[in-house]
Design an enzyme around this catalytic site. Structure first.
Site, PDB file in Angstrom:
ATOM      1  N   TRP A 326       0.832  -1.209   0.000  1.00 28.65           N
ATOM      2  CA  TRP A 326       0.000   0.000   0.000  1.00 28.65           C
ATOM      3  C   TRP A 326       0.862   1.253   0.000  1.00 28.65           C
ATOM      4  O   TRP A 326       0.503   2.268  -0.599  1.00 28.65           O
ATOM      5  CB  TRP A 326      -0.913  -0.008   1.230  1.00 28.65           C
ATOM      6  CG  TRP A 326      -1.756   1.224   1.388  1.00 28.65           C
ATOM      7  CD1 TRP A 326      -3.015   1.428   0.888  1.00 28.65           C
ATOM      8  CD2 TRP A 326      -1.411   2.430   2.089  1.00 28.65           C
ATOM      9  NE1 TRP A 326      -3.470   2.684   1.231  1.00 28.65           N
ATOM     10  CE2 TRP A 326      -2.504   3.333   1.970  1.00 28.65           C
ATOM     11  CE3 TRP A 326      -0.289   2.847   2.807  1.00 28.65           C
ATOM     12  CZ2 TRP A 326      -2.502   4.595   2.543  1.00 28.65           C
ATOM     13  CZ3 TRP A 326      -0.282   4.110   3.374  1.00 28.65           C
ATOM     14  CH2 TRP A 326      -1.374   4.965   3.243  1.00 28.65           C
ATOM     15  N   HIS A 327       2.011   1.178   0.676  1.00 32.99           N
ATOM     16  CA  HIS A 327       2.855   2.365   0.815  1.00 32.99           C
ATOM     17  C   HIS A 327       3.529   2.767  -0.494  1.00 32.99           C
ATOM     18  O   HIS A 327       3.912   3.934  -0.630  1.00 32.99           O
ATOM     19  CB  HIS A 327       3.915   2.137   1.896  1.00 32.99           C
ATOM     20  CG  HIS A 327       3.405   2.375   3.276  1.00 32.99           C
ATOM     21  ND1 HIS A 327       2.708   1.417   3.986  1.00 32.99           N
ATOM     22  CD2 HIS A 327       3.472   3.453   4.085  1.00 32.99           C
ATOM     23  CE1 HIS A 327       2.387   1.911   5.168  1.00 32.99           C
ATOM     24  NE2 HIS A 327       2.835   3.141   5.250  1.00 32.99           N
ATOM     25  N   GLY A 328       3.700   1.860  -1.409  1.00 36.22           N
ATOM     26  CA  GLY A 328       4.323   2.284  -2.645  1.00 36.22           C
ATOM     27  C   GLY A 328       4.739   1.146  -3.544  1.00 36.22           C
ATOM     28  O   GLY A 328       4.855  -0.008  -3.118  1.00 36.22           O
TER      29      GLY A 328
END
Length: 483
Positions: A326-328
């Site tokens: 989700w973060h990247g």
């Protein structure tokens, strides 16, 4: 538009005055104005991506009504999957398209095929897309699980999705909290507004002084890690821990404080995670809105901890890997998530994942015990080590950074190329930690002291520090805007 900009300090008072002085009699009028103000706030960055927010709003509004209208489980599930596929597809295209294409090309290279991609696009990542897609998706989930009835007020729902204080970096609100407040009449509350202004001031201090103050040092060390000894690399990642905390929790404080100005209470997103006594407690205190989102909509539906130990461990691995992703779109975040899963699992297996849920370090005394100090330092060290992956540009850089710590393990004083006096930053971090320890029992009241003289002194110090550390040459955007 960002919170720590001149534009925002012109925008906010105008919105506040119109909202309370001209529209206080009607909820629909306030909601319409909030919607327009929120779209203006987001469109200041790039008006073209307003269409994505509007599309996401329309889709999940209609899907919510469809899920509620159907009693047959398979039809309800079909509509839920429409929401999931749409939102994940939207997020996947803008955030992960190039990642998957590049990974496919790299995989082909490993087996001897040289592929030149004609599919790679320079996709511009819309700010906040990871946050508002999760927020609208949670609305569909809550209706499916019959925790919530859908609203027929499209205007109110649109204001819920785009509410500007938390639009681009959270907290990721659930409709049961935020939407219910938007649909009901708000009245002006002086004490609530004062509390909001205090949170805004504290959030700006954490961003401008702590995060932006040490950003050039962190940037230099991570950009030139091959030229520095282990002591400097350890310093760099330690300072990055404070930078990312000051940056993101500072944003959350400003968002929560700004919402208070409009009579709306957002959930707490940070609860002094640096004083956590194990990794499980850390995740109960860090980015609370995301961790609870994954718990409610991924971990529990998978069986949570109600299943066998093996399946529970599997579920833990899934949520941490998904959280990392989700973060990247970078393998560094996958490794970061996997590392936290490995650190969390032993705590879970020992049954210590909830023992600190309702307490703080030094609960019944002024000072923490030696055992608690040891626990906090160990947890902080584990979390800080994981941030080597979080901060590095590539997985190769991350492992090279770690390898250099191990192979060049000696101390040498660090001198910034621009001549920053490092002792100033050491004192800053030390005082910041001490102050946060003092206020650790209430994350929503950073200046809760009975003495007016004490409060005045603290306000003066905070404002002077912001004036002293403010540097117009530094990129003032928030770290989590990239996610």
């Amino acid at each position: 538009m960002v919170f720590n900009s001149l534009e925002f300090f012109v925008f906010l008072p105008i919105v506040f005055i119109v909202y309370w002085f001209f529209l206080k009699r009607t909820v629909k009028g306030q909601n319409l104005f909030l919607l327009l103000a929120s779209y203006f706030f987001y469109g200041w960055w790039d008006w073209r991506f307003l269409s994505l927010i509007f599309l996401s709003t329309v889709v999940d509004y209609l899907i919510g009504l469809k899920i509620h209208a159907n009693e047959e489980k398979h039809k309800r599930k079909l509509w839920l999957w429409c929401s999931v596929v749409f939102n994940v597809g939207l997020l996947g295209f803008f955030k992960y398209f190039n990642f998957f294409i590049d990974s496919w090309i790299d995989a082909c290279h490993l087996i001897g095929y040289d592929i030149k991609s004609t599919w790679t696009l320079r996709v511009l990542l819309p700010v906040g897309i990871s946050f508002y897609t999760f927020q609208t998706m949670s609305y569909s989930f809550d209706i499916y699980y019959k925790r919530l009835k859908p609203t027929k007020d499209f205007l109110g729902f649109a204001a819920f999705v785009s509410f500007f204080p938390q639009l681009v970096a959270g907290p990721i609100e659930r409709a049961s909290n935020l939407l219910s407040q938007i649909l009901t009449k708000r009245t002006f509350n002086y004490e609530q507004c004062v509390a909001g202004l205090k949170l805004i001031l504290w959030g700006l201090f954490k961003k401008v002084v702590v995060a932006d103050g040490i950003a050039p040092i962190v940037d230099d060390i991570f950009s030139n890690y091959g030229n520095y000894p282990a002591s400097t690399l350890v310093l760099g990642v330690t300072l990055f821990s404070f930078q990312v905390y000051g940056d993101f929790s500072g944003y959350s404080d400003i968002a929560i404080g700004t919402a208070k100005l409009f009579g709306i209470e957002l959930m707490s997103n940070f609860k002094f995670p640096n004083f956590s006594r194990n990794v499980a407690e850390y995740w109960q205190r860090w980015h609370v809105s995301l961790s609870t989102w994954f718990r409610h909509y991924v971990y529990i539906p998978l069986g949570g901890s109600r299943v066998s130990k093996v399946k529970s461990v599997r579920n833990i691995c899934i949520i941490f890997l998904v959280s990392g992703f989700w973060h990247g779109a970078n393998w560094t975040f996958i490794f970061w998530g996997a590392f936290h899963a490995l650190a969390f699992i032993p705590v879970f297996l020992m049954g210590r994942n909830t023992i600190y849920k309702n307490s703080v370090v030094g609960e019944h005394s002024i000072f923490p015990s030696l055992v608690e100090i040891g626990q906090v330092l160990l947890t902080f060290s584990i979390v800080t080590f994981s941030r080597i992956f979080f901060r590095s540009e590539s997985i190769t850089d991350a492992f090279n950074f770690i390898e250099r710590i191990v192979s060049n393990f000696y101390y040498a004083p660090y001198y910034h190329p621009l001549g920053y006096r490092m002792v100033d930053y050491y004192i800053l971090i030390f005082l910041f930690v001490i102050y946060e320890y003092i206020i650790r029992k209430d994350e929503r009241s950073p200046f809760k002291f009975k003495s007016r003289v004490v409060r005045f002194i603290i306000y003066s110090i905070v404002i002077m520090a912001m004036l002293l550390f403010y540097d117009s040459s530094i990129d003032r955007s928030f770290i989590y805007f990239q996610f």
